[in-house]
Motif scaffolding. Sequence first.
Motif, PDB file in Angstrom:
ATOM      1  N   PRO A 164       0.754  -1.274  -0.035  1.00  0.00           N
ATOM      2  CA  PRO A 164       0.029   0.059  -0.080  1.00  0.00           C
ATOM      3  C   PRO A 164       0.920   1.376  -0.063  1.00  0.00           C
ATOM      4  O   PRO A 164       0.327   2.218  -0.535  1.00  0.00           O
ATOM      5  CB  PRO A 164      -0.672  -0.226   1.324  1.00  0.00           C
ATOM      6  N   SER A 165       1.970   1.270   0.510  1.00  0.00           N
ATOM      7  CA  SER A 165       2.982   2.486   0.610  1.00  0.00           C
ATOM      8  C   SER A 165       3.290   2.796  -0.579  1.00  0.00           C
ATOM      9  O   SER A 165       3.253   3.946  -1.104  1.00  0.00           O
ATOM     10  CB  SER A 165       4.114   2.071   1.579  1.00  0.00           C
ATOM     11  N   VAL A 166       3.837   1.814  -1.443  1.00  0.00           N
ATOM     12  CA  VAL A 166       4.258   1.944  -2.927  1.00  0.00           C
ATOM     13  C   VAL A 166       3.370   2.086  -3.945  1.00  0.00           C
ATOM     14  O   VAL A 166       3.425   2.906  -4.763  1.00  0.00           O
ATOM     15  CB  VAL A 166       5.375   0.912  -3.168  1.00  0.00           C
ATOM     16  N   ASN A 167       2.381   1.181  -3.861  1.00  0.00           N
ATOM     17  CA  ASN A 167       1.229   0.937  -4.982  1.00  0.00           C
ATOM     18  C   ASN A 167       0.126   1.834  -4.710  1.00  0.00           C
ATOM     19  O   ASN A 167      -0.668   2.039  -5.746  1.00  0.00           O
ATOM     20  CB  ASN A 167       0.998  -0.345  -5.182  1.00  0.00           C
ATOM     21  N   VAL A 168       0.051   2.556  -3.475  1.00  0.00           N
ATOM     22  CA  VAL A 168      -1.209   3.562  -3.463  1.00  0.00           C
ATOM     23  C   VAL A 168      -0.653   5.089  -3.065  1.00  0.00           C
ATOM     24  O   VAL A 168      -1.162   5.770  -3.765  1.00  0.00           O
ATOM     25  CB  VAL A 168      -2.017   3.006  -2.271  1.00  0.00           C
ATOM     26  N   VAL A 169       0.108   5.035  -2.052  1.00  0.00           N
ATOM     27  CA  VAL A 169       0.473   6.326  -1.524  1.00  0.00           C
ATOM     28  C   VAL A 169       1.567   6.980  -2.072  1.00  0.00           C
ATOM     29  O   VAL A 169       1.526   8.341  -2.694  1.00  0.00           O
ATOM     30  CB  VAL A 169       0.901   6.267   0.087  1.00  0.00           C
ATOM     31  N   GLU A 170       2.653   6.178  -2.853  1.00  0.00           N
ATOM     32  CA  GLU A 170       3.977   6.819  -3.429  1.00  0.00           C
ATOM     33  C   GLU A 170       3.804   6.807  -4.946  1.00  0.00           C
ATOM     34  O   GLU A 170       3.641   7.758  -5.652  1.00  0.00           O
ATOM     35  CB  GLU A 170       4.975   6.096  -2.873  1.00  0.00           C
TER      36      GLU A 170
END
Length: 322
Positions: free
Chosen positions: A275-281
């Motif tokens: 979620p950090s890389v594929n949603v937020v970043e």
Amino acid sequence: MSSEPLDRSQLQREPVKDRPSKVSVDLFGSPVRAGMGVRELLHGLPRILASQSLLEIARRLADARRDRREIIFAIGGHVIKVGLNPVLMSLMDEGILTCLAMNGAGVIHDVEIALWGRTSEDVGPALDQGMFGVAQETAELINHAVREGARQGKGFGAAVAERLREMGPPFAGFSLLCHAAEKGIPVTVHVALGTDIVHMHPSADGGAIGKTSLEDFYLLAARIARLEHGVFVNAGSAVILPEVFVKALNLARNLGHKVQTFTTVNMDFIKHYRPSVNVVERPVRLGGKGYHLVGHHEINLPLLAAAVLEILASEGDPFERA
């Protein structure tokens, strides 16, 4: 080697007034008192870290609603298990949720809520006996609905929602699938084979599951193609839905759709990698902004919903400080 303590007599110092400070009293929260309303409570939140993010996200959701932009919520089954269906349904009613994506667990829990008004078994003791996930009615309904849906060229979500509608379940008023179907809001379901209890049952048809879930992937990609200046919220899915989102986004961009400036939000107990890389970043590298809102869904999601509704009900920004 010297054993003398470090000489601090020449330490370079500066006045506090010249030193940058990240926290000041104008960012502090307000006192809490008995009987205060929701707007007053939210206005009194500190303008620091998560509470500041919550209000910023609420403003972006409100802006997207006013501009009739796409607002997609992707949820894991836990969001349903902690009792948040009525909150999500209220967002559907207000146009603050225009598309709902689920993993396979979400459908299972929603179907059980619709039919029996209860869900979520005690996995540990059941697993000890080899009896985890063997509820017959749940698997039969979902698997047969999906098989029929595949025959008719429907997506997974539409197939199960149609089956529920035909049955008229006694707790339909608490079901996301039933309410979304009533409101004309698409629900897409994204399944990894072998991850859901219904896959253990003889009625499971891998071809039908794959076909209907893939149909929903293309449907979700079509909604993501319209996400410019909209909002994508991932709540409670650590792997499947973030992976589905980034592929659907890439597909939309590859086909020429402008999806560059939008807002992404990840809501979960902790910050997971995907979620950090594929949603937020990664998705907002070209524009927009990504947020983490860490904490319990049953607390954060109602607060966020309340903040959005308060903003939409106000002529100005009820949370702006002078």
